[in-house]
Design an enzyme around this catalytic site. Sequence first.
Site, mmCIF file in Angstrom:
data_model
loop_
_atom_site.group_PDB
_atom_site.id
_atom_site.type_symbol
_atom_site.label_atom_id
_atom_site.label_comp_id
_atom_site.label_asym_id
_atom_site.label_seq_id
_atom_site.Cartn_x
_atom_site.Cartn_y
_atom_site.Cartn_z
ATOM 1 N N ARG A 25 0.672 -1.022 0.110
ATOM 2 C CA ARG A 25 -0.401 -0.336 0.160
ATOM 3 C C ARG A 25 0.360 1.597 -0.047
ATOM 4 O O ARG A 25 0.305 2.026 0.625
ATOM 5 C CB ARG A 25 -0.719 0.070 1.207
ATOM 6 C CG ARG A 25 -2.002 -0.814 1.422
ATOM 7 C CD ARG A 25 -2.938 -0.910 0.082
ATOM 8 N NE ARG A 25 -3.637 -1.682 -0.134
ATOM 9 C CZ ARG A 25 -5.542 -1.539 0.951
ATOM 10 N NH1 ARG A 25 -5.786 -0.875 1.553
ATOM 11 N NH2 ARG A 25 -6.180 -2.561 0.608
ATOM 12 N N ARG A 29 -3.766 6.454 1.203
ATOM 13 C CA ARG A 29 -4.495 7.817 2.453
ATOM 14 C C ARG A 29 -3.002 8.349 2.233
ATOM 15 O O ARG A 29 -3.931 9.577 3.087
ATOM 16 C CB ARG A 29 -5.339 7.200 2.531
ATOM 17 C CG ARG A 29 -6.405 6.869 1.652
ATOM 18 C CD ARG A 29 -7.595 6.405 2.122
ATOM 19 N NE ARG A 29 -7.539 4.477 2.542
ATOM 20 C CZ ARG A 29 -7.828 3.974 3.008
ATOM 21 N NH1 ARG A 29 -8.786 5.071 3.389
ATOM 22 N NH2 ARG A 29 -7.439 2.643 3.668
ATOM 23 N N ARG A 38 -6.294 11.463 -6.644
ATOM 24 C CA ARG A 38 -7.169 10.382 -5.686
ATOM 25 C C ARG A 38 -8.209 11.609 -6.218
ATOM 26 O O ARG A 38 -9.437 10.943 -6.551
ATOM 27 C CB ARG A 38 -7.598 9.693 -4.546
ATOM 28 C CG ARG A 38 -8.879 9.107 -4.538
ATOM 29 C CD ARG A 38 -9.451 8.035 -3.297
ATOM 30 N NE ARG A 38 -9.285 8.936 -2.328
ATOM 31 C CZ ARG A 38 -9.828 8.452 -0.988
ATOM 32 N NH1 ARG A 38 -10.257 7.653 -0.771
ATOM 33 N NH2 ARG A 38 -10.337 9.297 0.031
ATOM 34 N N ASP A 75 -6.914 -3.075 -7.455
ATOM 35 C CA ASP A 75 -7.467 -3.678 -6.458
ATOM 36 C C ASP A 75 -7.837 -5.492 -6.713
ATOM 37 O O ASP A 75 -7.999 -5.237 -7.697
ATOM 38 C CB ASP A 75 -8.471 -2.830 -6.133
ATOM 39 C CG ASP A 75 -8.766 -3.056 -4.216
ATOM 40 O OD1 ASP A 75 -8.102 -2.896 -3.244
ATOM 41 O OD2 ASP A 75 -9.585 -4.168 -4.549
ATOM 42 N N TYR A 152 -15.221 -11.878 -0.326
ATOM 43 C CA TYR A 152 -15.402 -11.052 -0.756
ATOM 44 C C TYR A 152 -16.705 -10.696 -1.327
ATOM 45 O O TYR A 152 -18.108 -10.315 -1.453
ATOM 46 C CB TYR A 152 -14.544 -9.267 -0.936
ATOM 47 C CG TYR A 152 -14.039 -9.300 -0.236
ATOM 48 C CD1 TYR A 152 -14.162 -8.391 0.668
ATOM 49 C CD2 TYR A 152 -12.008 -9.658 -0.304
ATOM 50 C CE1 TYR A 152 -13.056 -7.954 1.493
ATOM 51 C CE2 TYR A 152 -11.193 -9.555 0.968
ATOM 52 C CZ TYR A 152 -11.780 -7.976 1.649
ATOM 53 O OH TYR A 152 -11.085 -7.657 2.283
HETATM 54 O O1 CP3 Z 1 -0.014 -1.998 -2.365
HETATM 55 C C1 CP3 Z 1 -0.233 -1.235 -2.945
HETATM 56 O O2 CP3 Z 1 -0.275 0.474 -2.888
HETATM 57 C C2 CP3 Z 1 -1.088 -1.281 -5.058
HETATM 58 C C3 CP3 Z 1 -2.419 -1.048 -4.261
HETATM 59 C C4 CP3 Z 1 -3.308 -2.253 -3.965
HETATM 60 C C5 CP3 Z 1 -4.711 -1.562 -3.019
HETATM 61 N N1 CP3 Z 1 -5.469 -2.254 -2.414
HETATM 62 C C6 CP3 Z 1 -5.034 -0.284 -3.376
HETATM 63 C C7 CP3 Z 1 -5.874 0.519 -2.530
HETATM 64 C C8 CP3 Z 1 -3.043 -3.157 -3.432
HETATM 65 C C9 CP3 Z 1 -2.032 -4.184 -3.684
HETATM 66 C C10 CP3 Z 1 -4.905 -3.684 -2.775
HETATM 67 C C11 CP3 Z 1 -5.301 -5.389 -2.012
HETATM 68 C C12 CP3 Z 1 -6.277 -5.266 -1.884
HETATM 69 N N2 CP3 Z 1 -7.133 -4.530 -1.752
HETATM 70 C C13 CP3 Z 1 -6.163 -6.331 -0.679
HETATM 71 C C14 CP3 Z 1 -5.313 -7.524 -0.051
HETATM 72 C C15 CP3 Z 1 -3.604 -6.839 0.307
HETATM 73 C C16 CP3 Z 1 -4.372 -6.483 2.177
HETATM 74 O O3 CP3 Z 1 -4.420 -4.807 1.939
HETATM 75 O O4 CP3 Z 1 -4.557 -7.262 2.495
HETATM 76 C C17 CP3 Z 1 -7.228 -6.046 -0.061
HETATM 77 C C18 CP3 Z 1 -7.578 -7.279 0.862
HETATM 78 C C19 CP3 Z 1 -8.214 -5.729 -1.095
HETATM 79 C C20 CP3 Z 1 -9.831 -4.939 -0.408
HETATM 80 C C21 CP3 Z 1 -9.954 -3.343 -0.532
HETATM 81 N N3 CP3 Z 1 -9.514 -2.507 -1.071
HETATM 82 C C22 CP3 Z 1 -10.016 -3.175 1.137
HETATM 83 C C23 CP3 Z 1 -10.663 -3.666 1.809
HETATM 84 C C24 CP3 Z 1 -10.441 -2.039 0.845
HETATM 85 C C25 CP3 Z 1 -10.911 -0.998 1.995
HETATM 86 C C26 CP3 Z 1 -10.001 -1.379 3.605
HETATM 87 C C27 CP3 Z 1 -9.336 0.699 2.601
HETATM 88 O O5 CP3 Z 1 -7.837 -0.245 3.787
HETATM 89 O O6 CP3 Z 1 -9.924 1.356 2.659
HETATM 90 C C28 CP3 Z 1 -9.200 -1.317 -0.538
HETATM 91 C C29 CP3 Z 1 -9.262 -0.296 -0.707
HETATM 92 C C30 CP3 Z 1 -7.746 0.712 -1.286
HETATM 93 N N4 CP3 Z 1 -7.546 -0.906 -2.347
HETATM 94 C C31 CP3 Z 1 -7.238 1.632 -0.983
HETATM 95 C C32 CP3 Z 1 -6.288 1.650 -1.916
HETATM 96 C C33 CP3 Z 1 -5.399 2.734 -1.747
HETATM 97 C C34 CP3 Z 1 -7.516 2.416 -0.393
HETATM 98 C C35 CP3 Z 1 -9.137 3.814 -0.571
HETATM 99 C C36 CP3 Z 1 -8.963 5.015 -1.249
HETATM 100 O O7 CP3 Z 1 -8.148 5.338 -1.432
HETATM 101 O O8 CP3 Z 1 -10.598 5.629 -0.190
#
Ligand code: CP3
Length: 344
Positions: A25, A29, A38, A75, A152
């Site tokens: 990540r 944010r 964003r 994602d 999910y």
């Molecule tokens: O790692 C990186 O920087 C690459 C991009 C990336 C994102 N999500 C961006 C993201 C990667 C590799 C993921 C993987 C992901 N997404 C996983 C597996 C890794 C882990 O964290 O366990 C999972 C379970 C998801 C599903 C997901 N996406 C959830 C549950 C959420 C909401 C939770 C949260 O952190 O807000 C997201 C949103 C998400 N994916 C964000 C980002 C940067 C935040 C969204 C935003 O900008 O509001």
Amino acid sequence: MASSKTILRALAGETLPTPPIWMMRQAGRYLPEYRATRAQAGDFLKLCYNPELAAEVTLQPIRRYGFDAAILFADILLIPQALGADLWFVTGEGPRLSTITTQADFDKLGPVSDIHETLNPIYETVKILSDALPSETTLIGFAGAPWTVATYMIAGQGTPDQGPAHALRMENTPLFEALLDRITEATIDYLSMQIQAGAEVVKIFDSWAGSLKGDAFLKYSLEPARRITAALKAKHPNTPIIGFPREAGDGYIGFAKATGVDCVALDNSVSAEWGAKNVQVDGCVQGNLKSSHMVTGGQPLVDETKAIVKAFSGGPHIFNLGHGITPDADPDNVQRMIDAVRDV
Ligand code: CP3
């Protein structure tokens, strides 16, 4: 020819004097420049599907910190969407999807051959990045593992214990397995397209592997990872693969050998000493600093970072967190971690 990229050297099994580093990540944010882009995109999903802006946020942490790898900004839930599920994000809460609990729900999903229509912008992002990245930076593509993605799709949201997915697995095993198969096949094609577009490494995120125990872990976490790895290696034998069966505990032992992945990412529920002894013996490992250090900082951050580098110094290692950095992290702590790894 041996690569000069440190991440690729570690993935090939080389023990380096300083481990290469990137962070789960890393585009997110906690960075003001991410929040600005964003906002420009409108929302998170629009950002994922906008190749120019998705490439921009992928590059932001590379510019700011000089990480050794960039991870494609996208994602894991884009695959369900590409298969026909509805997907949206509720601010402050997380993802929501249309649920799959019956055969009729499953029958509404589209075929794997249709996913690229939705996912083409992601391949475009990869192409932009492979031209734009500095020559020493490795581009990592990724997908969710079938079990994690299925949790999910079945629940329609994140769940603390993956209860709905476990319930379907036990109450309607054929339907559950058909869903896992569909995701597995889609994931193979998706990752293969990312590699063709320029991804140099791919990572499979099984964030909820830890809730599968015993035979269920072998069948629904290890076996899909093995299948995806075998299919990708048949087409792209030189592309390294990182597996991340998060919180697998003893399931980490032998995971690389059993699946064929080149590297196992460790979360911070296991100690680095344990990881070195039980997992790094089979090859490269990635990990495993607790993400909360990025919030709390101070001397404990430096001490723990150095202790992890030391524990893994006898074999191939890519420094990373045990899970993604959180939005409340202090960007200065990321620099402190990098300085501690590189000993500057
Ligand atoms: O790692 C990186 O920087 C690459 C991009 C990336 C994102 N999500 C961006 C993201 C990667 C590799 C993921 C993987 C992901 N997404 C996983 C597996 C890794 C882990 O964290 O366990 C999972 C379970 C998801 C599903 C997901 N996406 C959830 C549950 C959420 C909401 C939770 C949260 O952190 O807000 C997201 C949103 C998400 N994916 C964000 C980002 C940067 C935040 C969204 C935003 O900008 O509001």
